[in-house]
Design a protein around this motif. Structure first.
Motif, PDB file in Angstrom:
ATOM      1  N   ILE A   1       2.997  -6.059   3.221  1.00 22.01           N
ATOM      2  CA  ILE A   1       1.561  -6.351   3.263  1.00 22.01           C
ATOM      3  C   ILE A   1       1.386  -7.790   3.724  1.00 22.01           C
ATOM      4  O   ILE A   1       1.755  -8.731   3.016  1.00 22.01           O
ATOM      5  CB  ILE A   1       0.921  -6.131   1.882  1.00 22.01           C
ATOM      6  CG1 ILE A   1       1.127  -4.682   1.438  1.00 22.01           C
ATOM      7  CG2 ILE A   1      -0.562  -6.472   1.918  1.00 22.01           C
ATOM      8  CD1 ILE A   1       0.751  -4.422  -0.005  1.00 22.01           C
TER       9      ILE A   1
ATOM     10  N   ASN B   1      -9.459   0.213   2.914  1.00 21.09           N
ATOM     11  CA  ASN B   1      -9.416  -1.099   3.554  1.00 21.09           C
ATOM     12  C   ASN B   1     -10.816  -1.547   3.967  1.00 21.09           C
ATOM     13  O   ASN B   1     -11.181  -2.720   3.824  1.00 21.09           O
ATOM     14  CB  ASN B   1      -8.498  -1.077   4.783  1.00 21.09           C
ATOM     15  CG  ASN B   1      -7.026  -1.077   4.395  1.00 21.09           C
ATOM     16  OD1 ASN B   1      -6.654  -1.615   3.363  1.00 21.09           O
ATOM     17  ND2 ASN B   1      -6.198  -0.449   5.207  1.00 21.09           N
TER      18      ASN B   1
ATOM     19  N   ALA C   1      -0.530  -2.875  -5.220  1.00 24.17           N
ATOM     20  CA  ALA C   1      -1.262  -3.544  -4.142  1.00 24.17           C
ATOM     21  C   ALA C   1      -2.770  -3.367  -4.312  1.00 24.17           C
ATOM     22  O   ALA C   1      -3.541  -4.321  -4.151  1.00 24.17           O
ATOM     23  CB  ALA C   1      -0.814  -2.999  -2.787  1.00 24.17           C
TER      24      ALA C   1
ATOM     25  N   VAL D   1      -3.986  -2.680   3.217  1.00 25.51           N
ATOM     26  CA  VAL D   1      -2.839  -2.001   2.616  1.00 25.51           C
ATOM     27  C   VAL D   1      -2.543  -0.749   3.441  1.00 25.51           C
ATOM     28  O   VAL D   1      -3.444   0.056   3.687  1.00 25.51           O
ATOM     29  CB  VAL D   1      -3.112  -1.607   1.149  1.00 25.51           C
ATOM     30  CG1 VAL D   1      -1.896  -0.890   0.566  1.00 25.51           C
ATOM     31  CG2 VAL D   1      -3.448  -2.829   0.308  1.00 25.51           C
ATOM     32  N   GLN D   2      -1.297  -0.611   3.857  1.00 23.32           N
ATOM     33  CA  GLN D   2      -0.905   0.557   4.621  1.00 23.32           C
ATOM     34  C   GLN D   2      -0.993   1.823   3.766  1.00 23.32           C
ATOM     35  O   GLN D   2      -0.999   1.767   2.546  1.00 23.32           O
ATOM     36  CB  GLN D   2       0.530   0.410   5.145  1.00 23.32           C
ATOM     37  CG  GLN D   2       0.727  -0.777   6.072  1.00 23.32           C
ATOM     38  CD  GLN D   2       1.207  -2.026   5.360  1.00 23.32           C
ATOM     39  OE1 GLN D   2       0.610  -2.443   4.364  1.00 23.32           O
ATOM     40  NE2 GLN D   2       2.273  -2.631   5.862  1.00 23.32           N
TER      41      GLN D   2
ATOM     42  N   LEU E   1       4.084   2.600   1.941  1.00 22.04           N
ATOM     43  CA  LEU E   1       4.899   1.377   1.932  1.00 22.04           C
ATOM     44  C   LEU E   1       6.393   1.677   1.854  1.00 22.04           C
ATOM     45  O   LEU E   1       7.211   0.855   2.256  1.00 22.04           O
ATOM     46  CB  LEU E   1       4.493   0.482   0.758  1.00 22.04           C
ATOM     47  CG  LEU E   1       3.092  -0.124   0.832  1.00 22.04           C
ATOM     48  CD1 LEU E   1       2.757  -0.852  -0.468  1.00 22.04           C
ATOM     49  CD2 LEU E   1       2.962  -1.063   2.016  1.00 22.04           C
TER      50      LEU E   1
END
Length: 591
Positions: free
Chosen positions: A39, A515, A123, A135-136, A139
């Motif tokens: 991140i 997001n 996260a 944040v993807q 992870l």
């Protein structure tokens, strides 16, 4: 207190009866640390510094202050046959309050999904409390389909991190066992590659044999997975240390940091590359980044000291190398660097006390005299000794070249330096900057010893993509639209009354990703998500608290009816906003 979005993951405590599960707990901790480092806008403390507190009973507020973070994650793992129970909790170091905790009970076979779930939950909660970052969706990906192979890999990793020849060889054994169970386990091949490379560099294995084994592991690994940062990193040692091909080294380090901007080995390699080239501003930027994410690493302070040393700031270099030695008194290179600083600063008494009982005392004392005494000379017998040793003795630091360079034997010094550069010896990779080699700069062919193929104009800014994602998510018009949707939803539906309300729930209702919602809350309201939600809860609390029909309810009961799910969170937030306790407020506002 550091106000950045930041976290330190402390080693998970082994709650199993089997002491051998310690490596498993450490491995899971490292996996989560590595996941969070992906991140970009979250500062994550590296393993070395987080593990410095393993087994120590220290207040998390003190740990947070030492590491420069605002959040600590601590937890425990109980592994029983084929099941795992993991408990994790996040602590705000400013007040020591646990603002999130959760228990996870899963089958061992689901470990990778669980690691990803925990990492994403962490996260999200840090973002909810401290402000927006992207944040993807995922992870952690599954590196192997064989759980036994994964456990063997973690055992190997725990041994590799002891960094002794014996432990490295043991690690290789476990990595090979993991590969025997899963021929497509790319990370195990890359780990073997690193181990063999270390054994070759340290001279604990015949160089050619070790490099052949390293290359054979690389050839298999790259056929399986080239998306891992280990892939470009595997070429860095070859291009940087073996060939001094600085341009290709830079390109591959850049690829590592593109995959993971906080990759410790990548940051360290970039720092060392810039030091070798004398790009000190750039080196300092990466060295400071290293210290930001790994503040208790002796090696990082040694690296920083080297930058100042090569800039002739010997006092500053000495301060940093002293701190490196407090963190790790056994760091041999730091001993030599401190010795050099004391020589240049002409601190004779301190120098003599420092080198007492160490190796190479004759060389150290001679170097001191050559730099600080006008009539000092090199005894002929030491020249004969070096000539007889030839290439049999490999010094970690080339005292012979340094001594000869500052005497009447500069031509011999130049010849020795020339040979070492031809052999691409790591001990002299920074020869361009070394103060002890300054006399050799007068020799005409000094500039021709090695021509770097990397110039400063080839170097890209490390900040190139820093704000790209956030600034491109939404324009002002889109922000205004989503802001109104949020306000309407909260005013009409009152979702804040749900104590389990999450960013994902809000995002699902508004049919947007998390997001974008996080970004709008931060941009439009200048709040993090939790404060945004709690502002509604506080307003609701104040309304119902002053209603006479609720006079029979306790303050805490009213807080829970307003959506707060924790007494400590309610009291802390109330006092932060109102400046007084809920009880004092009630007393002041009652009829």
């Amino acid at each position: 207190m550091n106000t950045t979005k930041s976290i330190a993951v402390l080693p998970f405590v082994n709650m199993s009866n089997d002491i051998d599960n310690e490596f498993f707990c450490d491995g899971i901790t490292e996996e989560i640390i590595n996941a969070l480092t992906k991140i970009k806008e979250l500062k994550v403390i590296a393993r070395t510094s987080s593990f410095a507190f393993k087994g120590k009973d220290i207040d998390v507020r003190i740990i947070g202050e030492q590491l420069g973070v605002n959040t600590i994650l601590e937890g425990s793992i109980k592994k029983s046959q084929e099941r795992l129970r993991i408990t994790a909790q996040l602590i705000d170091v400013s007040d020591g309050i646990h603002y999130w905790s959760k228990k996870f009970d899963r089958k061992l076979i689901d470990i990778f999904d669980l690691e990803d779930e925990i990492s994403l939950a962490i996260a999200d909660e840090v973002r909810n409390n401290f402000g927006h970052f992207d944040v993807q969706k995922q992870l952690i990906t599954q590196p192997t389909s064989n759980i036994d192979a994964y456990q063997l890999f973690l055992k190997g990793r725990s041994l590799q991190l002891k960094w002794t020849p014996e432990s490295i060889n043991q690690a290789i054994s476990y990595y090979n066992q993991a590969i025997a169970l899963d021929k497509n386990y790319a990370k195990a091949y890359y780990a073997n590659l690193q181990c063999y490379g270390l054994l070759a560099m340290w001279g604990y294995m015949p160089y050619e044999e070790a490099m052949d084994l390293a290359i054979s592991n690389l050839l298999v690994a790259k056929e399986i997975d080239t998306s891992l940062p280990e892939y470009p990193l595997s070429y860095v040692g070859k291009f940087f240390w073996e060939e001094w091909d600085f341009k290709n080294a830079y390109l591959h380090i850049h690829k590592v940091l593109k995959i993971n901007p906080n990759h410790i080995d990548g940051l360290e390699a970039m720092t060392e590359l810039f030091i070798a080239l004398g790009f000190f501003d750039e080196a300092l930027m990466y060295a400071n980044k290293l210290l930001e994410v790994d503040p208790l690493s002796a090696n990082n302070y040694y690296t920083l000291a080297h930058i100042y040393y090569y800039q002739r700031q010997f006092d500053v270099a000495l301060d940093n190398v002293d701190y490196a030695l407090t963190l790790n008194p056994e760091l041999e290179l730091a001993h030599h660097l401190k010795c050099f600083c004391l020589i240049w600063l002409n601190k004779k008494q301190q120098f003599e006390e420092f080198i007492a009982g160490t190796l190479l005392i004759e060389e150290k004392e001679l170097l001191f005299r050559l730099i600080n005494e006008k009539d000092a000379k090199v005894p002929e017998e030491i020249i004969i000794k070096w000539a007889n040793n030839g290439s049999k003795e490999t010094l970690l630091v080339p005292y012979d070249v340094f001594i000869l360079s500052n005497s009447s034997y500069t031509e011999l010094a130049f010849s020795r330096l020339h040979d070492m550069i031809q052999q691409r010896r790591g001990q002299v990779i920074n020869y361009r900057q070394e103060p002890f080699l300054q006399p050799l700069h007068k020799i005409h062919s000094f500039t021709e010893l090695h021509c770097s193929n990397l110039s400063l104009s080839d170097v890209k800014s490390p900040k190139e993509d820093k704000e790209k994602l956030a600034s491109s998510i939404l324009d002002d018009a889109q922000i205004a639209i989503i802001k109104e949707e949020l306000l309407t939803y909260f005013d009409e539906e009152k979702p804040f009354l749900n104590p389990q309300l999450s960013l994902k729930l809000v995002a699902d209702v508004l049919e947007l990703n998390t997001n974008k919602i996080s970004y709008v809350v931060n941009k439009a309201f200048h709040l993090n998500f939790n404060d945004f939600v709690n502002s509604y809860r506080l307003k609701h609390f104040k309304n119902i608290a002053l209603d006479p029909k609720n006079s029979h309810l306790t303050i805490l009961g009213l807080a829970y009816d307003s959506g707060f799910n924790s007494k400590s969170v309610f009291n802390t937030y109330f006092k932060k906003i109102e400046g007084i306790t809920p009880r004092a407020w009630m007393k002041a506002n009652s009829c």
